[in-house]
Design an enzyme around this catalytic site. Structure first.
Site, PDB file in Angstrom:
ATOM      1  N   GLU B  29       0.754  -1.318  -0.090  1.00 35.79           N
ATOM      2  CA  GLU B  29      -0.004   0.196   0.154  1.00 35.79           C
ATOM      3  C   GLU B  29       0.827   1.317   0.121  1.00 35.79           C
ATOM      4  OE1 GLU B  29      -2.157  -1.082   3.656  1.00 35.79           O
ATOM      5  OE2 GLU B  29      -2.835  -2.796   2.702  1.00 35.79           O
ATOM      6  N   LEU B  58      -5.985  -1.964  -0.885  1.00 36.64           N
ATOM      7  CA  LEU B  58      -5.828  -2.057   0.396  1.00 36.64           C
ATOM      8  C   LEU B  58      -6.079  -3.243   1.044  1.00 36.64           C
ATOM      9  CD1 LEU B  58      -7.052   1.193   2.437  1.00 36.64           C
ATOM     10  CD2 LEU B  58      -6.069  -1.027   3.501  1.00 36.64           C
ATOM     11  N   ALA B  59      -5.402  -4.546   1.046  1.00 37.45           N
ATOM     12  CA  ALA B  59      -5.616  -5.801   1.613  1.00 37.45           C
ATOM     13  C   ALA B  59      -4.558  -6.450   1.699  1.00 37.45           C
ATOM     14  CB  ALA B  59      -6.769  -6.322   0.224  1.00 37.45           C
ATOM     15  N   GLU B  60      -4.084  -6.566   2.863  1.00 37.46           N
ATOM     16  CA  GLU B  60      -2.974  -7.405   3.244  1.00 37.46           C
ATOM     17  C   GLU B  60      -2.706  -8.772   2.847  1.00 37.46           C
ATOM     18  OE1 GLU B  60      -4.593  -5.485   5.337  1.00 37.46           O
ATOM     19  OE2 GLU B  60      -3.333  -3.710   5.396  1.00 37.46           O
ATOM     20  N   GLN B  82       2.056  -2.411   5.835  1.00 35.52           N
ATOM     21  CA  GLN B  82       2.113  -1.133   6.270  1.00 35.52           C
ATOM     22  C   GLN B  82       2.518  -0.997   7.741  1.00 35.52           C
ATOM     23  OE1 GLN B  82      -0.998   1.989   5.322  1.00 35.52           O
ATOM     24  NE2 GLN B  82       0.543   2.312   3.805  1.00 35.52           N
ATOM     25  N   PHE B  86      -1.455  -5.015  11.100  1.00 38.20           N
ATOM     26  CA  PHE B  86      -2.108  -5.252  10.147  1.00 38.20           C
ATOM     27  C   PHE B  86      -2.140  -6.621   9.455  1.00 38.20           C
ATOM     28  CE2 PHE B  86      -2.068  -0.445   9.203  1.00 38.20           C
ATOM     29  CZ  PHE B  86      -2.708   0.041  10.462  1.00 38.20           C
ATOM     30  N   PRO B  89      -4.556 -10.600   8.708  1.00 45.36           N
ATOM     31  CA  PRO B  89      -5.499 -11.184   7.411  1.00 45.36           C
ATOM     32  C   PRO B  89      -4.565 -11.897   6.553  1.00 45.36           C
ATOM     33  CG  PRO B  89      -6.339  -8.807   7.931  1.00 45.36           C
ATOM     34  CD  PRO B  89      -4.915  -9.240   8.862  1.00 45.36           C
ATOM     35  N   HIS B 129      -0.930   0.344  16.079  1.00 46.61           N
ATOM     36  CA  HIS B 129       0.123   0.797  15.303  1.00 46.61           C
ATOM     37  C   HIS B 129       1.434   0.591  16.066  1.00 46.61           C
ATOM     38  CE1 HIS B 129      -3.196   3.068  13.371  1.00 46.61           C
ATOM     39  NE2 HIS B 129      -2.378   2.822  12.379  1.00 46.61           N
TER      40      HIS B 129
END
Lengths: 346, 327
Positions: B29, B58-60, B82, B86, B89, B129
Site C-alpha cells: 500500500e 488495500l488488502a494485506e 504497512q 495489520f 489477515p 500501530h
C-alpha cells in the site's frame, strides 16, 4: 489461434483429440472409483472425489496450453490433472502415502503439485490458491510488460488457471483475488466448479445471487455460466476465456454448473442432507455417458471402440495400483526434509 | 564511511536489488508515488516505474498471496505490510501457504519472497500501530525472520533476504527508522541470515535482544559499565532459525542471562531463548534467567504515561542488568 466467430472452438477439435478427452474423463472416473474401493477395504486413509466433474475439468485442461500455462487446482481436480499429464501411477502412489511427485507422501492425496507441468502446490484450506493464482497471472503479465518474455511465446506461461468450488467463493480471499484480477487486468481464469454442494450446504446458503458468475461485473472481469456436464460447451467457454487472457484483455470468472455425485469425502455421509432421488436425477445428466453417446452419434467412436476404452481404463487402473503397491514407503526421517531451500548465499 | 539512518539503509538495499535483478519488485500500500508511509521506497517509483513499484489494493492478505504466486513463478517480490498490526489477515497465507510450500511440494516449489514489516511501539501508535508480532511467526518452520537494529544489518540482511530462496520476514523497528544511525561502507555487501551479532563484549551479564531493544540494550550496557558492570549484548538479528550457539557461548562466558523484548511476556520470543539456555546451558548458569518485556496486556496504550509504562527502555534495561549482576 484466432477465434472464427462462425465456428465454435469445439468444432475444430480433431477426432483424436475428442477421443483423448473422452479417454481422460473415463480414466479419471475409474481411478476415482478405485480409490473409493480402496478406502472401503481399509487400504487408504482418505478419499475425496471428483466424480461428476470430469467433463468440465477435461474441457478446461484441453483449452489451455497444457503443461506450460500455470494451474492452481483444487482437490477435486483428478480429471484435470490427468489431462495435464499427471502419471496414473503417481495418483495411486499419493493414495498410499508413498513417494508421489506432488509431495513425496507428506500431503494427503489430491494436493497436486507438478513443477514440470507448472501445476502449483496447494493446501487444504479452500480458496488460498485463488489469490496465489492472481500472483501467478501477475508474474505472467510482469514478464511481458518488462520485456522479459514475448507475449506470443508459446513456450512461456501466458495465463493462470485456478479451480475451486462454489462454496470457496464465500471466502474473503476470493474477493481479494478477483479484485486483483480486475484492477490489474490479469491473465487469469477463475474456474468455479459449482457442484451444488459445499459438504452439506447448498448454493443459496453461500450467496444471494443465482450464479457465482453474476459477481463478475462487480470486479470488472468477464463472467459466464456453462453446463458443466457438456464437455464441448465448457471447452467453448474456456477457449473464449483463454483467448481473452492471451490477448491481454483480462480475467474471466467462468462457472460450470454440475453435480457432486458422491459424498463430500470418504468421511462424509450424504444421506443426512440429500435424497437418493436427487442423485439419480443428476446421474442421468452425467457428462461421461453423454459424451460417449455424442461421439458415437457423430461417428467418432463405435460401440465396440467405446467398450474397448472401458476395458483399457480398468486395465490401466489395475496396472497403476499394482505398481504403486510394489513401491516402498518413505523412510520415517523424510519427515525432516525440505525445510529450507538452499540459495546462492548458503 | 557515510552515516545513514536505518530507513535509508533499507531504501538503499531495495534500490540496489531492484537495479541488480529485474525480477525484483515491491508491492504494498502506497509504495508507489507516495514512497511508502514511512518513506522506505522514496524515489524508487521515479527510478523503476509502475511495473516494479506496485501500489496494491488495500488488502494485506492478497499483498502476501500475490507475492507468493509471483515468487512461485520465479519473480522476487518484496511485499510491504504497512504496520505489523495489520498483518493478521495475511496470517494464513504466510503460515499455511508460503512457509509450507517447499516442504509440502517435496522441495519442488520455492517461495523466494520478502515480507517487510514495520513493527514495535513507543511512537504514540496505540494498540494497532505498535505491535510486535514475532512470537506468532517464529513458530513457523519454513519461514525465516530477521530483525535488524543497525543500518549496516538493515541493508545487509534485506539484501540477503531478497536473494534467499525461502520466504523471509524482515521485522523493521520503526521507532528506530530515523533514530538509529550508523556507518555503512560504500559498495556491495550482504549480512548472512542466521548468525547473531555480539553488539558489545562483556564478562558479567549476557543481554539477549533484537530490534529497538538491542539498540537500547547497548546504551544500557554503556551506562552500567560506568558502575563497573561489564555486560555483553547479543543482538540476535535472526529470530528464525535461531543462533543457539551464540546464546550458549555468551552464557558460558557470563553465567547470567537477561532477555529483553518489547512484545508481551507470556509465550513471547524470550521463552524460547530461556528454554535454549535451560536445556543446553544449565551448567553455565550462576543465576536465574530473567526476562524484561512488555506486560501481558492486549497492546501498547496510546496515552503517553501508559505507553512509557509498557515499553522497556535503556533505564529499565540498566536496572535489570544491575539486579541480575548482583544476584
Amino acid at each position: 489461434m484466432a477465434v472464427n466467430s462462425t465456428v465454435r472452438p469445439a468444432a475444430r477439435l480433431s477426432e483424436s483429440t475428442l477421443r483423448d478427452m473422452y479417454w481422460t474423463m473415463l480414466l479419471a472416473r475409474r481411478l476415482d472409483e478405485r480409490a473409493w474401493a480402496l478406502h472401503r477395504q481399509g487400504r487408504i486413509a482418505f478419499h475425496i472425489s471428483g466424480i461428476g466433474q470430469e467433463a468440465a475439468q477435461v474441457a478446461a485442461a484441453f483449452a489451455i496450453n497444457r503443461g506450460v500455462d500455470f494451474v492452481a487446482p483444487y482437490y477435486r481436480d483428478l480429471a484435470l490433472l490427468l489431462a495435464l499429464g499427471m502419471p496414473t501411477t503417481d495418483f495411486m502412489l499419493s493414495l498410499f502415502g508413498k513417494h508421489d511427485i506432488s509431495s513425496g507422501g507428506r500431503q494427503m492425496p489430491f494436493h497436486w503439485s507438478f513443477k514440470h507441468l507448472n501445476v502449483v502446490s496447494g493446501s487444504a484450506v479452500v480458496t488460498t490458491q485463488v489469490p496465489q493464482a492472481a500472483g501467478l497471472a501477475f508474474a505472467v503479465k510482469y514478464r511481458q510488460q518488462t520485456g522479459m518474455v514475448d507475449p506470443q511465446d508459446t513456450t512461456q506461461p501466458r495465463l493462470a488457471l485456478t479451480c475451486l468450488g462454489e462454496g470457496s467463493t464465500s471466502q474473503g480471499e476470493w474477493h481479494e483475488a478477483m479484485n486483483w484480477a480486475g484492477v490489474h487486468k490479469l491473465p487469469m481464469i477463475c474456474f468455479v466448479q459449482n457442484n451444488m454442494y459445499a459438504i452439506s450446504e447448498k448454493p443459496h446458503q453461500q450467496m444471494a445471487v443465482a450464479n457465482v458468475a453474476d459477481r463478475a461485473s462487480a470486479y470488472g472481469v468477464a463472467g459466464a455460466v456453462v453446463d458443466g456436464n457438456d464437455v464441448l460447451a465448457v471447452y467453448d467457454a474456456m477457449v473464449e476465456a483463454v483467448e481473452r487472457a492471451y490477448n491481454g484483455d483480462g480475467a474471466t470468472l467462468l462457472e460450470a454448473k454440475m453435480y457432486r455425485l458422491t459424498p463430500h469425502s470418504s468421511d462424509d455421509d450424504d444421506r443426512t442432507y440429500r435424497s437418493r432421488e436427487e442423485i439419480e436425477l443428476w446421474k442421468a445428466r452425467d457428462g461421461i455417458p453423454r459424451f460417449r453417446q455424442h461421439l458415437i452419434d457423430v461417428g467418432v467412436l463405435t460401440e465396440a471402440e467405446a467398450g474397448d476404452y472401458d476395458a483399457r481404463a480398468r486395465a490401466e487402473t489395475d496396472r497403476a495400483q499394482q505398481e504403486a503397491d510394489a513401491a516402498p514407503m518413505p523412510a520415517p526421517e523424510e519427515a525432516l526434509g525440505d525445510l529450507y531451500a538452499k540459495g546462492e548465499l548458503d | 564511511m557515510p552515516e545513514i539512518t536505518l530507513i535509508e539503509a533499507l531504501r538503499q538495499a531495495m534500490d540496489e536489488e531492484l537495479a541488480r535483478d529485474p525480477r525484483v519488485f515491491v508491492v504494498g500500500e502506497d509504495v508507489g508515488p507516495r514512497g511508502g508511509v514511512f518513506r522506505a521506497t522514496q524515489g524508487l517509483y521515479e527510478k523503476y516505474g509502475a511495473n516494479r513499484l506496485v501500489d496494491s489494493p488495500l488488502a494485506e492478505l492478497s499483498i502476501v498471496a500475490v507475492g507468493i504466486g509471483a515468487a512461485v513463478a520465479d519473480l522476487r517480490p518484496i511485499c510491504e505490510i504497512q504496520f505489523a498490526d495489520f498483518i493478521y489477515p495475511a496470517f494464513n497465507q504466510i503460515v499455511n501457504e508460503g512457509s509450507r510450500m517447499y516442504y509440502r511440494s517435496n522441495g519442488a516449489w520455492c517461495v523466494p519472497m520478502v515480507i517487510r514489516v514495520p513493527y514495535g511501539g513507543g511512537i504514540g501508535g496505540g494498540l494497532y500501530h505498535s505491535q510486535s508480532i514475532e512470537a506468532y511467526f517464529s513458530h513457523v518452520p519454513g519461514l525465516k525472520i530477521v530483525v535488524p537494529s543497525t543500518p549496516y544489518d538493515a541493508k545487509g540482511l534485506l539484501k540477503s533476504a531478497v536473494r534467499d530462496p525461502n520466504p523471509v520476514m524482515v521485522l523493521e523497528p520503526k521507532k528506530g527508522y530515523r533514530a538509529i544511525k550508523g556507518e555503512i561502507p560504500d559498495g556491495e555487501f550482504t549480512v548472512p541470515i542466521g548468525p547473531a551479532r555480539i553488539a558489545r563484549e562483556g564478562r558479567d551479564v549476557s543481554v539477549f535482544a533484537y530490534g529497538m531493544m538491542a539498540y537500547y540494550a547497548a546504551q544500557a550496557a554503556e551506562t552500567v559499565a560506568q558502575e563497573g558492570i561489564d555486560a555483553e549484548v547479543i543482538d540476535l538479528r535472526t529470530l528464525l532459525p535461531l543462533d543457539q550457539d551464540a546464546i550458549l557461548n555468551s552464557v558460558k562466558k557470563t553465567g547470567k542471562a537477561l532477555i529483553v523484548h518489547e512484545d508481551m511476556q507470556t509465550m513471547g520470543y524470550g521463552a524460547e531463548v530461556a528454554a535454549v539456555i535451560a536445556t543446553d546451558g544449565f551448567e553455565y548458569l550462576d543465576g536465574p534467567v530473567r526476562r524484561l518485556t512488555g506486560p501481558d496486556v492486549p497492546g501498547v496504550p496510546y496515552s503517553h504515561p501508559m505507553q512509557e509504562f509498557f515499553m522497556p527502555n535503556p533505564e529499565k534495561i540498566a536496572d535489570a542488568i544491575r539486579d541480575l549482576a548482583e544476584y
